[in-house]
Design a protein around this motif. Structure first.
Motif, PDB file in Angstrom:
ATOM      1  N   GLN A  32      47.088  38.320  46.241  1.00  0.00           N
ATOM      2  CA  GLN A  32      47.747  37.516  45.226  1.00  0.00           C
ATOM      3  C   GLN A  32      47.607  38.177  43.861  1.00  0.00           C
ATOM      4  O   GLN A  32      46.531  38.655  43.498  1.00  0.00           O
ATOM      5  CB  GLN A  32      47.139  36.114  45.184  1.00  0.00           C
ATOM      6  CG  GLN A  32      47.973  35.098  44.448  1.00  0.00           C
ATOM      7  CD  GLN A  32      49.169  34.628  45.271  1.00  0.00           C
ATOM      8  OE1 GLN A  32      49.211  34.831  46.466  1.00  0.00           O
ATOM      9  NE2 GLN A  32      50.129  33.990  44.616  1.00  0.00           N
ATOM     10  N   ALA A  33      48.701  38.230  43.115  1.00  0.00           N
ATOM     11  CA  ALA A  33      48.704  38.928  41.822  1.00  0.00           C
ATOM     12  C   ALA A  33      49.357  38.083  40.751  1.00  0.00           C
ATOM     13  O   ALA A  33      50.097  38.575  39.911  1.00  0.00           O
ATOM     14  CB  ALA A  33      49.417  40.271  41.966  1.00  0.00           C
ATOM     15  N   GLN A  34      49.082  36.798  40.775  1.00  0.00           N
ATOM     16  CA  GLN A  34      49.707  35.862  39.838  1.00  0.00           C
ATOM     17  C   GLN A  34      49.318  36.168  38.395  1.00  0.00           C
ATOM     18  O   GLN A  34      50.143  36.098  37.500  1.00  0.00           O
ATOM     19  CB  GLN A  34      49.282  34.434  40.201  1.00  0.00           C
ATOM     20  CG  GLN A  34      50.290  33.368  39.865  1.00  0.00           C
ATOM     21  CD  GLN A  34      51.464  33.384  40.828  1.00  0.00           C
ATOM     22  OE1 GLN A  34      51.426  34.037  41.863  1.00  0.00           O
ATOM     23  NE2 GLN A  34      52.504  32.672  40.474  1.00  0.00           N
ATOM     24  N   ASP A 269      42.271  34.409  43.471  1.00  0.00           N
ATOM     25  CA  ASP A 269      41.705  35.447  44.334  1.00  0.00           C
ATOM     26  C   ASP A 269      41.861  35.090  45.803  1.00  0.00           C
ATOM     27  O   ASP A 269      41.883  33.921  46.196  1.00  0.00           O
ATOM     28  CB  ASP A 269      40.221  35.651  44.023  1.00  0.00           C
ATOM     29  CG  ASP A 269      39.665  36.876  44.704  1.00  0.00           C
ATOM     30  OD1 ASP A 269      39.891  37.986  44.204  1.00  0.00           O
ATOM     31  OD2 ASP A 269      39.030  36.732  45.768  1.00  0.00           O
ATOM     32  N   GLU A 270      41.912  36.138  46.628  1.00  0.00           N
ATOM     33  CA  GLU A 270      42.076  35.955  48.064  1.00  0.00           C
ATOM     34  C   GLU A 270      40.896  35.233  48.706  1.00  0.00           C
ATOM     35  O   GLU A 270      41.028  34.692  49.805  1.00  0.00           O
ATOM     36  CB  GLU A 270      42.291  37.307  48.752  1.00  0.00           C
ATOM     37  CG  GLU A 270      43.601  37.979  48.410  1.00  0.00           C
ATOM     38  CD  GLU A 270      44.812  37.203  48.899  1.00  0.00           C
ATOM     39  OE1 GLU A 270      44.735  36.595  49.986  1.00  0.00           O
ATOM     40  OE2 GLU A 270      45.840  37.205  48.203  1.00  0.00           O
ATOM     41  N   TYR A 271      39.750  35.202  48.045  1.00  0.00           N
ATOM     42  CA  TYR A 271      38.597  34.511  48.618  1.00  0.00           C
ATOM     43  C   TYR A 271      38.883  33.026  48.803  1.00  0.00           C
ATOM     44  O   TYR A 271      38.339  32.394  49.710  1.00  0.00           O
ATOM     45  CB  TYR A 271      37.373  34.710  47.725  1.00  0.00           C
ATOM     46  CG  TYR A 271      36.084  34.245  48.370  1.00  0.00           C
ATOM     47  CD1 TYR A 271      35.657  34.776  49.588  1.00  0.00           C
ATOM     48  CD2 TYR A 271      35.294  33.270  47.766  1.00  0.00           C
ATOM     49  CE1 TYR A 271      34.481  34.345  50.178  1.00  0.00           C
ATOM     50  CE2 TYR A 271      34.114  32.845  48.342  1.00  0.00           C
ATOM     51  CZ  TYR A 271      33.711  33.378  49.552  1.00  0.00           C
ATOM     52  OH  TYR A 271      32.545  32.947  50.148  1.00  0.00           O
ATOM     53  N   LEU A 272      39.744  32.476  47.965  1.00  0.00           N
ATOM     54  CA  LEU A 272      40.157  31.077  48.127  1.00  0.00           C
ATOM     55  C   LEU A 272      41.587  30.957  48.635  1.00  0.00           C
ATOM     56  O   LEU A 272      41.874  30.178  49.543  1.00  0.00           O
ATOM     57  CB  LEU A 272      40.020  30.317  46.805  1.00  0.00           C
ATOM     58  CG  LEU A 272      38.603  30.005  46.329  1.00  0.00           C
ATOM     59  CD1 LEU A 272      38.647  29.243  45.017  1.00  0.00           C
ATOM     60  CD2 LEU A 272      37.839  29.198  47.376  1.00  0.00           C
ATOM     61  N   GLY A 295      48.708  24.177  42.158  1.00  0.00           N
ATOM     62  CA  GLY A 295      48.542  25.576  42.519  1.00  0.00           C
ATOM     63  C   GLY A 295      48.038  26.462  41.399  1.00  0.00           C
ATOM     64  O   GLY A 295      48.188  27.686  41.469  1.00  0.00           O
ATOM     65  N   ILE A 296      47.430  25.875  40.367  1.00  0.00           N
ATOM     66  CA  ILE A 296      46.840  26.651  39.278  1.00  0.00           C
ATOM     67  C   ILE A 296      45.371  26.901  39.616  1.00  0.00           C
ATOM     68  O   ILE A 296      44.597  25.954  39.769  1.00  0.00           O
ATOM     69  CB  ILE A 296      46.957  25.926  37.927  1.00  0.00           C
ATOM     70  CG1 ILE A 296      48.418  25.549  37.644  1.00  0.00           C
ATOM     71  CG2 ILE A 296      46.375  26.790  36.821  1.00  0.00           C
ATOM     72  CD1 ILE A 296      49.348  26.732  37.559  1.00  0.00           C
ATOM     73  N   PHE A 297      44.985  28.164  39.743  1.00  0.00           N
ATOM     74  CA  PHE A 297      43.621  28.535  40.120  1.00  0.00           C
ATOM     75  C   PHE A 297      42.851  29.047  38.911  1.00  0.00           C
ATOM     76  O   PHE A 297      43.413  29.730  38.049  1.00  0.00           O
ATOM     77  CB  PHE A 297      43.636  29.609  41.207  1.00  0.00           C
ATOM     78  CG  PHE A 297      43.933  29.078  42.587  1.00  0.00           C
ATOM     79  CD1 PHE A 297      42.940  29.021  43.551  1.00  0.00           C
ATOM     80  CD2 PHE A 297      45.206  28.637  42.909  1.00  0.00           C
ATOM     81  CE1 PHE A 297      43.211  28.535  44.817  1.00  0.00           C
ATOM     82  CE2 PHE A 297      45.492  28.150  44.176  1.00  0.00           C
ATOM     83  CZ  PHE A 297      44.484  28.096  45.131  1.00  0.00           C
ATOM     84  N   GLN A 298      41.564  28.732  38.879  1.00  0.00           N
ATOM     85  CA  GLN A 298      40.687  29.102  37.773  1.00  0.00           C
ATOM     86  C   GLN A 298      39.730  30.227  38.187  1.00  0.00           C
ATOM     87  O   GLN A 298      39.448  30.407  39.371  1.00  0.00           O
ATOM     88  CB  GLN A 298      39.874  27.882  37.324  1.00  0.00           C
ATOM     89  CG  GLN A 298      40.702  26.687  36.901  1.00  0.00           C
ATOM     90  CD  GLN A 298      41.598  26.982  35.725  1.00  0.00           C
ATOM     91  OE1 GLN A 298      41.238  27.767  34.842  1.00  0.00           O
ATOM     92  NE2 GLN A 298      42.786  26.376  35.690  1.00  0.00           N
ATOM     93  N   PRO A 299      39.184  30.977  37.211  1.00  0.00           N
ATOM     94  CA  PRO A 299      38.117  31.923  37.536  1.00  0.00           C
ATOM     95  C   PRO A 299      36.866  31.153  37.981  1.00  0.00           C
ATOM     96  O   PRO A 299      36.487  30.164  37.341  1.00  0.00           O
ATOM     97  CB  PRO A 299      37.859  32.649  36.210  1.00  0.00           C
ATOM     98  CG  PRO A 299      39.008  32.299  35.324  1.00  0.00           C
ATOM     99  CD  PRO A 299      39.516  30.972  35.779  1.00  0.00           C
TER     100      PRO A 299
END
Length: 345
Positions: A32-34, A269-272, A295-299
């Motif tokens: 993923q490269a969002q 990240d692909e981990y999630l 679908g908004i992912f955080q660090p």
């Protein structure tokens, strides 16, 4: 089976096996490269010598390609996998994109699609690496004015049909190049052979994972996913863990995990994002800290593979916040130093 340690090892997040960024992307199949800036760390942290310069070199020379693909979202793929990924994933991604267009009441006639695509192609050919602003100017020169949303759909469709892909890496802004220049001419592959390669890469790098995880990640039909697993034959097997059936390859990594490691994981990240069900590494009560329903992912921070906090990638000093209060800033000092070194190396 310890699913957390297996995932850390096979996702190359501990004891990584690869030196070069393009080797990481090839191994992972797609990443993923969002987030344009943080995709670099997602790749680099899975290599033995994380280096921003090494990532830029691989990106600029076309060994790593960024484009809209699976699930209609941004992905990184290795150039060697590009055409097989287009053949496998683009039809579903195009259908999904057209569905989003309908929901946003956007209609693009075929005549407009072809006309605009020709302009985008010429601009990318002239510039080598064209920005969206370059496309806007070229369209205006041809008496075509459109809002950014509509132009984004045109660019996305050009990516998913194999016309445009990523150009050179800039600090903050995406660029676009002709796929024919960046990747080379189309290479045909038997569909079953492509499905085998695609399925093997997913499970080898994400194991243990379920069929439902694979369907979610790939965006393919469930029948294609089942067929991919079946085509792997005796190189993959199923194990049950806490009532769920997981697939593992026969070369699954199980050695090399050490307790106590903290990881600073970028958003998307692909981990999630590799899994439909993320509760194995992300406690349900903390899910909202990692991603929302849109679908908004955080660090996030992981300790021994379990998500336990958030961090801020774009600060000069380490800023971390833990969910349960059991950890402090000193715990992530080593991980922060590795991230800082990557940014300048």
């Amino acid at each position: 089976m310890n699913p957390i340690s297996c995932r850390l090892l096979n996702q190359q997040l501990v004891a990584p096996q690869f030196f070069k960024p393009d080797e990481v992307v090839s191994y992972m199949g797609a990443m993923q490269a969002q987030e344009y800036r943080m995709m670099r760390w997602a790749v680099a942290m899975r290599s033995r010598n994380p280096s921003h310069k090494a990532f830029k070199k691989a990106f600029d020379n076309g060994s790593i390609i960024r484009l809209h693909l699976m699930r209609g979202t941004w992905q990184l793929v290795a150039a060697e996998d590009y055409w097989q990924m287009i053949d496998l994933c683009a039809p579903k991604a195009i259908a999904a994109t057209k569905g989003w267009m309908r929901s946003n009441k956007i209609t693009i006639p075929d005549e407009e699609l072809i006309h605009v695509r020709n302009i985008l192609e010429r601009t990318a050919a002239d510039k080598g690496s064209a920005t969206k602003e370059d496309f806007v100017r070229a369209l205006a020169e041809n008496n075509l004015l459109m809002d950014e949303h509509r132009l984004s759909y045109h660019i996305r469709m050009a990516e998913m049909t194999g016309v445009l892909c990523s150009g050179d890496l800039l600090p903050m802004k995406a660029t676009y190049a002709l796929t024919a220049d960046k990747v080379g001419p189309k290479v045909k592959m038997d569909r079953d052979e492509a499905l085998i390669r695609f399925t093997r890469k997913y499970f080898r790098s994400r194991q243990p994972a379920t069929l439902e995880d694979f369907v979610w990640w790939s965006g393919l039909n469930i029948s294609d996913c089942r067929r991919g697993i079946a085509l792997l034959g005796n190189t993959i097997h199923a194990e049950r863990w806490q009532g769920r059936e997981f697939y593992l390859t026969d070369d699954c990594r199980t050695r090399g995990f050490r307790n106590g490691k903290f990881l600073l994981i970028p958003p998307y990240d692909e981990y999630l994002i590799s899994y439909k069900s993320r509760d194995i590494v992300l406690p349900t009560e903390h899910r909202h800290h990692a991603h929302n329903n849109s679908g908004i992912f955080q660090p996030v921070i992981a300790h021994n593979g379990t998500i336990c906090g958030n961090w801020s990638p774009f600060k000069d000093e380490c800023q971390a916040k833990f969910f349960n209060g059991e950890h402090g800033m000193d715990d992530v000092k080593e991980a922060w130093q590795a991230y800082k070194h990557f940014r300048v190396s």
